[in-house]
Design an enzyme around this catalytic site. Structure first.
Site, PDB file in Angstrom:
ATOM      1  N   SER A  68      30.600  46.244  36.596  1.00 25.17           N
ATOM      2  CA  SER A  68      31.336  45.827  35.400  1.00 25.17           C
ATOM      3  C   SER A  68      32.347  44.756  35.748  1.00 25.17           C
ATOM      4  O   SER A  68      32.917  44.749  36.843  1.00 25.17           O
ATOM      5  CB  SER A  68      32.045  47.032  34.778  1.00 25.17           C
ATOM      6  OG  SER A  68      33.253  47.266  35.466  1.00 25.17           O
ATOM      7  N   LYS A  69      32.561  43.858  34.798  1.00 24.69           N
ATOM      8  CA  LYS A  69      33.426  42.708  35.074  1.00 24.69           C
ATOM      9  C   LYS A  69      34.862  43.144  35.347  1.00 24.69           C
ATOM     10  O   LYS A  69      35.590  42.480  36.068  1.00 24.69           O
ATOM     11  CB  LYS A  69      33.370  41.743  33.895  1.00 24.69           C
ATOM     12  CG  LYS A  69      33.967  40.398  34.273  1.00 24.69           C
ATOM     13  CD  LYS A  69      33.775  39.350  33.219  1.00 24.69           C
ATOM     14  CE  LYS A  69      34.503  38.087  33.620  1.00 24.69           C
ATOM     15  NZ  LYS A  69      35.167  37.449  32.503  1.00 24.69           N
ATOM     16  N   ARG A  70      35.246  44.248  34.737  1.00 24.01           N
ATOM     17  CA  ARG A  70      36.616  44.731  34.927  1.00 24.01           C
ATOM     18  C   ARG A  70      36.865  45.052  36.402  1.00 24.01           C
ATOM     19  O   ARG A  70      37.919  44.769  36.944  1.00 24.01           O
ATOM     20  CB  ARG A  70      36.809  45.982  34.071  1.00 24.01           C
ATOM     21  CG  ARG A  70      38.196  46.177  33.546  1.00 24.01           C
ATOM     22  CD  ARG A  70      38.223  47.181  32.390  1.00 24.01           C
ATOM     23  NE  ARG A  70      37.147  48.160  32.435  1.00 24.01           N
ATOM     24  CZ  ARG A  70      37.157  49.273  33.165  1.00 24.01           C
ATOM     25  NH1 ARG A  70      38.197  49.555  33.924  1.00 24.01           N
ATOM     26  NH2 ARG A  70      36.139  50.109  33.143  1.00 24.01           N
TER      27      ARG A  70
END
Ligand code: GLU
Length: 490
Positions: free
Chosen positions: A253-255
């Site tokens: 995930s980009k987070r």
């Protein structure tokens, strides 16, 4: 046999997920291999998030990967428009048909009823599912409520029975319809939700094969029910395994991982052919050993049957190694403009470059070519050149101070340097003589000199570093190095 038509259907949210890029890649491989068409469809119905910038990110990402759509928002085509935001009239016709045939039924349940239903189901640990209450509303009742101004949402009337999906990747999966919710397919305002729009689009665009992320597997059953209700031919589906974080931990995930976004790789500027080679190997393999493959080989060898079922880990070291390999095999003349462009972009050199600056950039490119894993690496690799004085790494400083005689050695060598500096081999020969005359080994010479010139312990061959700097800056750095060598320990 119908010609193969596949599609990549991203939702433009602001970045292209690396998993999305792989989906595009596999679809493109299949289309090119089968002589079919690769369609790009923008699923841009979320007006708040789907800005033009977000769409551009997708176009640019595909261009960087060299995945040219045959049809799409930019190319046009016979099955357009290719953005969902422009397809509402197409949806309206099918929605009317679905309502008339009873596949959709109106749901008048107020929000509060649905909320309390959810609370009750949660309390009894049941999965949340609409209880189908409005199926009991007769057609006549529904018509008069609508005439009186009530605005229903429209739900899918899931028939009795089961759906068997023969997934190209995962094999046969059966779901009992009792386990499928009567989901809302049409909002009160008349617009379709994703599961309906996607079916109408896949049908009306003549899509034969849907290769997409495994996160759409549960949607797939609802979609098949809609296809069948409309009497449309169901495409073949293949659901690709998730891409896992570098340590194998959960979904990428980009987070948590900057590597989740394609932009990350574009900015570092890995070799795009290496990148697609690497991306292809996340969740697919040709055999158990072959890793390096050209685009043409990948197109020829790709097979849906060899896509893995289980999640695949992102291995960045492998990307660096494949990309480094590609870059090393490029002629220097092709590497140079890429290197130059990164140095300009990072503000390390300014356009227009003077002849001296051009020569310096060429020397940097030649010296670092071997070590580049991505073209953008050049910026960090060459900061030592452009700083007024290099930042000293701790180990480099140790090398400088190791021997009490270093300060004098650096000053004396600085005094021998001609301007312009001689060629590398001549410089080295002169330096060896210098060492012999002082009765010191060459090793005693190189480490403090490298530290003084670059502030580092590793990098291109020492005399290449000297020539990149030029005589004047070499002298300045050697003298400063001498001062540091002579200074008290901090
Ligand atoms: N728009 C969906 C997404 O970006 C993909 C839909 C599909 O491939 O069916 O996840």
């Amino acid at each position: 046999m119908k010609p193969v038509r596949v599609r990549f259907a991203p939702s433009p949210t602001g970045y292209l997920h690396v998993g999305g890029a792989r989906t595009a890649l596999f679809n493109w491989f299949y289309a090119r291999q089968q002589g079919g068409s690769f369609v790009l469809r923008m699923e841009d119905t979320d007006a708040a998030r789907n800005t033009d910038a977000a769409r551009q990110t997708i176009f640019e990402g595909l261009r960087w990967l060299g995945l040219d759509p045959d049809e799409g928002p930019e190319q046009g085509g016979l099955f357009g428009p290719y953005s969902q935001s422009e397809r509402q009239p197409i949806y309206a016709a099918t929605i009317a048909e679905l309502k008339a045939s009873g596949v959709l039924y109106p749901c008048f349940c107020p929000r509060e009823r649905l909320a309390s239903l959810r609370t009750t189901q949660e309390a009894t640990r049941q999965p949340f599912r609409y209880d189908r209450a409005c199926r009991a509303v007769s057609a006549a009742d529904a018509a008069s409520r609508i005439a009186a101004g009530e605005v229903p949402a429209w739900r899918l009337r899931v028939p009795e029975g089961k759906t068997v999906l023969d997934d190209l990747v995962r094999g046969e999966i059966t779901v009992e319809h009792a386990d499928i919710e009567d989901i809302i397919l049409v909002r009160g305002d008349g617009t379709p939700i994703y599961n309906l729009a996607v079916v109408i689009d896949d049908h009306s665009m003549g899509i034969t094969h849907v290769l997409r992320g495994e996160d759409h597997l549960t949607n797939c059953f609802k979609q098949i029910i809609i296809f069948k209700a409309m009497g449309w031919e169901v495409p073949r589906y293949g659901h690709l395994p998730l891409i896992l974080g570098p340590a194998g931990e959960g979904k990428l995930s980009k987070r948590k991982h900057p590597e989740a976004a394609l932009e990350h790789y574009q900015a570092r500027d890995y070799h795009p052919e290496a990148f697609i080679n690497w991306l292809a190997l996340i969740g697919w393999s040709f055999d158990d050993k072959t890793e390096l493959m050209t685009r043409a080989e990948l197109v020829e060898r790709f097979s849906i049957g060899r896509i893995n079922k289980s999640g695949a880990r992102l291995n960045i070291e492998k990307l660096a190694s494949i990309s480094g390999d590609y870059i090393r095999r490029m002629p220097l003349a092709e590497v140079l403009p890429r290197v130059r462009q990164h140095l300009v972009k990072a503000g390390l050199v300014a356009e227009p470059l003077s002849a001296a600056a051009e020569a310096q950039v060429a020397a940097i490119a030649a010296a670092e070519h071997e070590r580049l894993k991505a073209f953008g690496d050049i910026v960090e690799f060459s900061r030592w050149v452009f700083a007024a004085q290099p930042t000293m790494e701790e180990k480099a400083l140790k090398n400088l101070k190791k021997d009490a005689a270093n300060a004098a050695m650096l000053r004396d060598w600085a005094a021998t340097l001609a301007d312009p500096l001689p060629l590398t081999a001549d410089m080295e020969a002169a330096a060896r003589e210098f060492c012999t005359a002082r009765g010191i080994g060459f090793g005693v010479f190189v480490h403090p000199v490298r530290a003084a010139l670059t502030g580092r312990t590793a990098g291109p061959p020492l005399f290449d570093c000297a020539r990149i700097l030029g005589a004047v800056r070499c002298r300045e750095r050697l003298l400063r190095g001498a001062d540091l060598a002579a200074s008290e320990p901090a």
